[in-house]
Design a protein around this motif. Sequence first.
Motif, PDB file in Angstrom:
ATOM      1  N   UNK A 155       3.119  -2.518   0.873  1.00 43.22           N
ATOM      2  CA  UNK A 155       1.970  -1.642   1.107  1.00 43.22           C
ATOM      3  C   UNK A 155       0.939  -1.889   0.008  1.00 43.22           C
ATOM      4  N   UNK A 156      -0.213  -1.251   0.136  1.00 41.88           N
ATOM      5  CA  UNK A 156      -1.271  -1.462  -0.846  1.00 41.88           C
ATOM      6  C   UNK A 156      -1.993  -0.161  -1.159  1.00 41.88           C
ATOM      7  N   UNK A 157      -2.723  -0.180  -2.251  1.00 41.80           N
ATOM      8  CA  UNK A 157      -3.568   0.954  -2.603  1.00 41.80           C
ATOM      9  C   UNK A 157      -4.709   0.457  -3.486  1.00 41.80           C
ATOM     10  N   UNK A 158      -5.640   1.336  -3.733  1.00 42.05           N
ATOM     11  CA  UNK A 158      -6.773   0.983  -4.583  1.00 42.05           C
ATOM     12  C   UNK A 158      -7.627   2.204  -4.844  1.00 42.05           C
ATOM     13  N   UNK A 159      -8.432   2.131  -5.866  1.00 37.49           N
ATOM     14  CA  UNK A 159      -9.335   3.228  -6.193  1.00 37.49           C
ATOM     15  C   UNK A 159     -10.497   3.248  -5.209  1.00 37.49           C
ATOM     16  N   UNK A 160     -11.276   4.343  -5.168  1.00 34.27           N
ATOM     17  CA  UNK A 160     -12.405   4.418  -4.236  1.00 34.27           C
ATOM     18  C   UNK A 160     -13.287   3.171  -4.338  1.00 34.27           C
ATOM     19  N   UNK A 161     -13.606   2.602  -3.227  1.00 32.65           N
ATOM     20  CA  UNK A 161     -14.374   1.366  -3.204  1.00 32.65           C
ATOM     21  C   UNK A 161     -13.545   0.193  -2.730  1.00 32.65           C
ATOM     22  N   UNK A 162     -12.221   0.284  -2.835  1.00 34.16           N
ATOM     23  CA  UNK A 162     -11.358  -0.814  -2.395  1.00 34.16           C
ATOM     24  C   UNK A 162     -11.448  -1.035  -0.893  1.00 34.16           C
ATOM     25  N   UNK A 163     -11.867   0.000  -0.165  1.00 33.34           N
ATOM     26  CA  UNK A 163     -12.051  -0.170   1.272  1.00 33.34           C
ATOM     27  C   UNK A 163     -13.206  -1.117   1.583  1.00 33.34           C
ATOM     28  N   UNK A 164     -14.027  -1.423   0.588  1.00 30.43           N
ATOM     29  CA  UNK A 164     -15.129  -2.359   0.772  1.00 30.43           C
ATOM     30  C   UNK A 164     -14.636  -3.791   0.970  1.00 30.43           C
ATOM     31  N   UNK A 165     -13.493  -4.122   0.420  1.00 30.20           N
ATOM     32  CA  UNK A 165     -13.122  -5.529   0.395  1.00 30.20           C
ATOM     33  C   UNK A 165     -11.665  -5.828   0.753  1.00 30.20           C
ATOM     34  N   UNK A 178       0.163  -1.118   5.161  1.00 26.44           N
ATOM     35  CA  UNK A 178      -0.355   0.251   5.166  1.00 26.44           C
ATOM     36  C   UNK A 178      -0.944   0.614   3.803  1.00 26.44           C
ATOM     37  N   UNK A 179      -1.970   1.448   3.833  1.00 29.45           N
ATOM     38  CA  UNK A 179      -2.622   1.890   2.599  1.00 29.45           C
ATOM     39  C   UNK A 179      -2.019   3.220   2.161  1.00 29.45           C
ATOM     40  N   UNK A 180      -1.654   3.301   0.888  1.00 29.67           N
ATOM     41  CA  UNK A 180      -1.075   4.517   0.324  1.00 29.67           C
ATOM     42  C   UNK A 180      -2.119   5.181  -0.575  1.00 29.67           C
ATOM     43  N   UNK A 181      -2.550   6.394  -0.258  1.00 24.16           N
ATOM     44  CA  UNK A 181      -3.539   7.068  -1.117  1.00 24.16           C
ATOM     45  C   UNK A 181      -2.869   7.731  -2.318  1.00 24.16           C
ATOM     46  N   UNK A 182      -3.526   7.682  -3.445  1.00 25.10           N
ATOM     47  CA  UNK A 182      -3.031   8.336  -4.660  1.00 25.10           C
ATOM     48  C   UNK A 182      -4.132   9.207  -5.242  1.00 25.10           C
ATOM     49  N   UNK A 183      -3.778  10.382  -5.683  1.00 24.50           N
ATOM     50  CA  UNK A 183      -4.741  11.244  -6.370  1.00 24.50           C
ATOM     51  C   UNK A 183      -4.770  10.958  -7.857  1.00 24.50           C
ATOM     52  N   UNK A 184      -3.705  10.339  -8.378  1.00 26.78           N
ATOM     53  CA  UNK A 184      -3.633  10.050  -9.809  1.00 26.78           C
ATOM     54  C   UNK A 184      -3.309   8.575 -10.030  1.00 26.78           C
ATOM     55  N   UNK A 185      -4.076   7.940 -10.892  1.00 24.83           N
ATOM     56  CA  UNK A 185      -3.861   6.535 -11.205  1.00 24.83           C
ATOM     57  C   UNK A 185      -2.484   6.317 -11.813  1.00 24.83           C
ATOM     58  N   UNK A 186      -2.049   7.251 -12.644  1.00 24.69           N
ATOM     59  CA  UNK A 186      -0.750   7.100 -13.313  1.00 24.69           C
ATOM     60  C   UNK A 186       0.383   6.965 -12.301  1.00 24.69           C
ATOM     61  N   UNK A 187       0.299   7.684 -11.193  1.00 24.16           N
ATOM     62  CA  UNK A 187       1.337   7.597 -10.161  1.00 24.16           C
ATOM     63  C   UNK A 187       1.308   6.239  -9.466  1.00 24.16           C
ATOM     64  N   UNK A 188       0.093   5.748  -9.199  1.00 21.76           N
ATOM     65  CA  UNK A 188      -0.038   4.435  -8.562  1.00 21.76           C
ATOM     66  C   UNK A 188       0.514   3.346  -9.484  1.00 21.76           C
ATOM     67  N   UNK A 189       0.179   3.419 -10.766  1.00 22.31           N
ATOM     68  CA  UNK A 189       0.651   2.417 -11.707  1.00 22.31           C
ATOM     69  C   UNK A 189       2.166   2.474 -11.876  1.00 22.31           C
ATOM     70  N   UNK A 190       2.708   3.671 -11.855  1.00 21.82           N
ATOM     71  CA  UNK A 190       4.151   3.813 -11.959  1.00 21.82           C
ATOM     72  C   UNK A 190       4.844   3.175 -10.759  1.00 21.82           C
TER      73      UNK A 190
END
Length: 318
Positions: A155-165, A178-190
């Motif tokens: 799966x993938x994720x990205x900060x706002x703007x990643x939907x551009x590319x 599938x795209x996984x949304x995260x509210x906190x960067x720390x959780x995505x990095x973990x």
Amino acid sequence: MRTTHLALGLLTTIALSFTALPGNAQSWPTQVVKIITPFPPGSGGDVTARPLAEKLAKRWGKPVIVENRPGADGIIAATAVLNSNDGHTLLYTNGGPLTSNLLAHAGSLAYNPDDLLPVAAAAEVYVAIGVPASLATSSLSEFVAQARLKKGQFNWSGTPGSLDYVPGFLKRAGIDLPRVPYREVSMAMQDLSQDRLQFYAAALATQLPMAQTGKIKIIAITNSQRSPFLPDVPTARESGFPELEYEAFLGFFVPRGMSAELRKRIGTDLHAIDADGDLAARFNAIGMRLHVTTAAELQKIVTDERAALARYTQAVPR
């Protein structure tokens, strides 16, 4: 005669009241200034907004606070700014709320992006593609091969703007993640470091600490030029995926109701702190580059980004 004096007095009172309005560039700010950003704490947008707020507070003589409003692809932050109506609220964002949301939320977008007027870009952002260190890949082509081999497991994720590319890249590469949304960067990095997330598109500043400790790998930079902070990491175009090329920025926008005079004043103050060597050094330390533009230059960036996104969308097989 008395009526004339009363009329003159009333006109004077009205004139004074307008002079004191927040839209008056000379008297502004008259209260706390709020910078709203769609990025969560710890993200590239957050860690650059705070030193900017600190410098602007010293220049303006009023507190400048940063308020994180993550979620919904920047819609929450954008609508909060547009609904503020206080003349003291700014949006600090990348292109997402003004570009990709037009397509990602076509027909249902709760605001008009053209009601957000440019003031100035403030940072040039290097965007990195990160993968888990445990993943047997060191390039975009190897990642694509792995994703095809392990269909349904990535799966993938990205900060706002990643939907551009990112979506265009995935479709052209023929992989469905599938795209996984995260509210906190720390959780995505973990999750990225522990292989629960396999592809992360976000500011290099966000990912650099974990990359330096070997917990994740940076396999590409989306910018047209390599990052001076990781000169050995190729760009997406060099890797054979030009559709993943993306020049990221972070800039200030305000609601349409703010006067041109005040927008120019804020832009002038941003240019003044651009010359601050300490601020530039703080940006460089986290993998960013302080770079303040004019309002017209920022508008061109947004216009070009919309055009590029439209071209990629039309070219991507459906």
